[in-house]
Write an enzyme that holds these catalytic residues in place. Structure first.
Site, PDB file in Angstrom:
ATOM      1  N   ALA A 283       0.908  -1.239  -0.057  1.00 41.28           N
ATOM      2  CA  ALA A 283      -0.063  -0.044   0.102  1.00 41.28           C
ATOM      3  C   ALA A 283       0.736   1.218   0.121  1.00 41.28           C
ATOM      4  CB  ALA A 283      -0.751   0.189   1.193  1.00 41.28           C
TER       5      ALA A 283
ATOM      6  N   GLY B  72       0.875  -5.027   0.748  1.00 37.75           N
ATOM      7  CA  GLY B  72      -0.526  -5.209  -0.232  1.00 37.75           C
ATOM      8  C   GLY B  72      -0.150  -5.764  -1.343  1.00 37.75           C
TER       9      GLY B  72
ATOM     10  N   GLU C 243      -0.398  -9.166  -0.796  1.00 40.98           N
ATOM     11  CA  GLU C 243      -1.692  -9.626  -0.782  1.00 40.98           C
ATOM     12  C   GLU C 243      -2.475  -9.697  -1.874  1.00 40.98           C
ATOM     13  OE1 GLU C 243      -1.856  -6.611   2.300  1.00 40.98           O
ATOM     14  OE2 GLU C 243      -2.471  -8.158   4.025  1.00 40.98           O
TER      15      GLU C 243
ATOM     16  N   GLU D   3       4.670  -5.175   7.113  1.00 38.94           N
ATOM     17  CA  GLU D   3       3.855  -4.064   7.826  1.00 38.94           C
ATOM     18  C   GLU D   3       4.412  -3.781   9.502  1.00 38.94           C
ATOM     19  OE1 GLU D   3       2.717  -6.474   5.948  1.00 38.94           O
ATOM     20  OE2 GLU D   3       1.239  -5.886   4.654  1.00 38.94           O
TER      21      GLU D   3
END
Ligand code: DAK
Length: 269
Positions: free
Chosen positions: A77, A120, A123, A143
């Protein structure tokens, strides 16, 4: 005039964030934010989801390849955006809906991963159906280094893919898995030479695209049920899906072609 220009700029920016290519029944979607290692900004995710949803509706598209660049599939992200996100926004915003929308894509998606595949990005790759990795690929959920934890399914999907021991190691320490480790642990299904990352994914996608799109969608959903839910429910889904596939013209065609020793031509009927 100024508003119009601003609008055009925004539209152009969005188009540029995701590049689309068609190769017969295969669509190739490439994340295109190279200066930020394809960090998943809201604009990029919006454009990505719009492209995937549109391709999913297109009957001529039988398989999608999702990739980044040689340096990075996606480095996660956008941390700049994340830093400005309130807890309420994180729990309720359009952002969550985008991830769910990707899970709902019925067309098989092959992730072509080269370089960084983090947070992300990892993911996102795990939401795809098959991951083809370059030998340069590095997978991680870092993260924890930012004082948070994965927020788009990483703790769940990575654990189901590689098991608790490796998932805990990766998620708690923030370390990266090499492509070889990812293969050994079952996160990816193929590791290829640096220069073949996209071509091999396309080759696999072309092979998938030759199958019956009905059977493909049902099989994709059935495998996802194994990954996401209890065994008995998955088996029940598989039985229904098998019956449905068997009732298709494509199943007749597939079996006739076998018996007549010819190649089947699946029409998605
Ligand atoms: N966000 C924003 N910019 C990023 C970025 C990121 N994730 N990763 C890299 N960049 C930018 C860098 O800031 C740098 O920009 P400039 O300084 O040139 O302007 C440029 O990309 C190149 O990066 P580096 O200079 O750092 O390049 P290096 O080769 O030295 O290092 C690296 C590459 C990938 C090791 C490093 O950039 C890095 O550690 N990046 C951050 C990786 C990371 O921590 N990823 C996890 C982010 S958190 C959720 C959904 C999703 C998520 C959470 C919630 N909900 C729906 C609730 C996901 C969260 C995350 O992914």
């Amino acid at each position: 005039m100024a508003t119009e220009l601003a609008h055009l700029d925004a539209a152009e920016r969005r188009v540029n964030l995701v590049e689309l290519e068609r190769d017969g029944a295969v669509a190739v979607v490439l994340l295109n934010r190279p200066q930020q290692l394809n960090a998943l900004s809201d604009e990029l995710m919006e454009e990505l989801v719009a492209a995937l949803v549109e391709l999913d509706r297109d009957e001529a598209v039988r398989c999608i390849v999702l990739g980044g660049s040689e340096r990075a599939f996606a480095a996660g992200a956008d941390i700049g955006v994340l830093a400005q996100t309130s807890p309420v926004e994180a729990a309720t915003s359009e952002r969550l809906a985008r991830w769910d929308a990707i899970r709902r894509i019925g067309t098989p998606i092959v992730a072509a991963v080269s370089g960084y595949c983090l947070g992300g990005g990892c993911e996102l790759a795990m939401l795809c159906d098959v991951i083809v990795a370059s030998e340069t690929a590095q997978f991680g959920q870092p993260e924890i280094n930012l004082g948070v934890l994965p927020g788009a399914g990483g703790t769940q999907r990575l654990t189901r893919a590689v098991g608790k021991a490796v998932a805990m190691d990766v998620i708690l320490s923030g370390r990266y898995l090499t492509a070889r480790e990812a293969l050994d642990f079952g996160l990816v299904s193929r590791v290829v030479a640096r220069e073949a990352w996209l071509e091999e994914a396309k080759r696999l996608a072309r092979a998938i695209a030759e199958k019956s799109p009905i059977a493909l969608r049902l099989a994709k959903e059935a495998v996802n049920r194994a990954y996401e839910g209890p065994l008995q429910l998955g088996v029940a889904y598989e039985r229904q899906a098998f019956g449905l596939a068997l009732s298709s013209e494509d199943a007749q065609e597939g079996m006739n072609a076998f018996l007549e020793k010819r190649k089947p031509e699946f029409r998605g009927r």
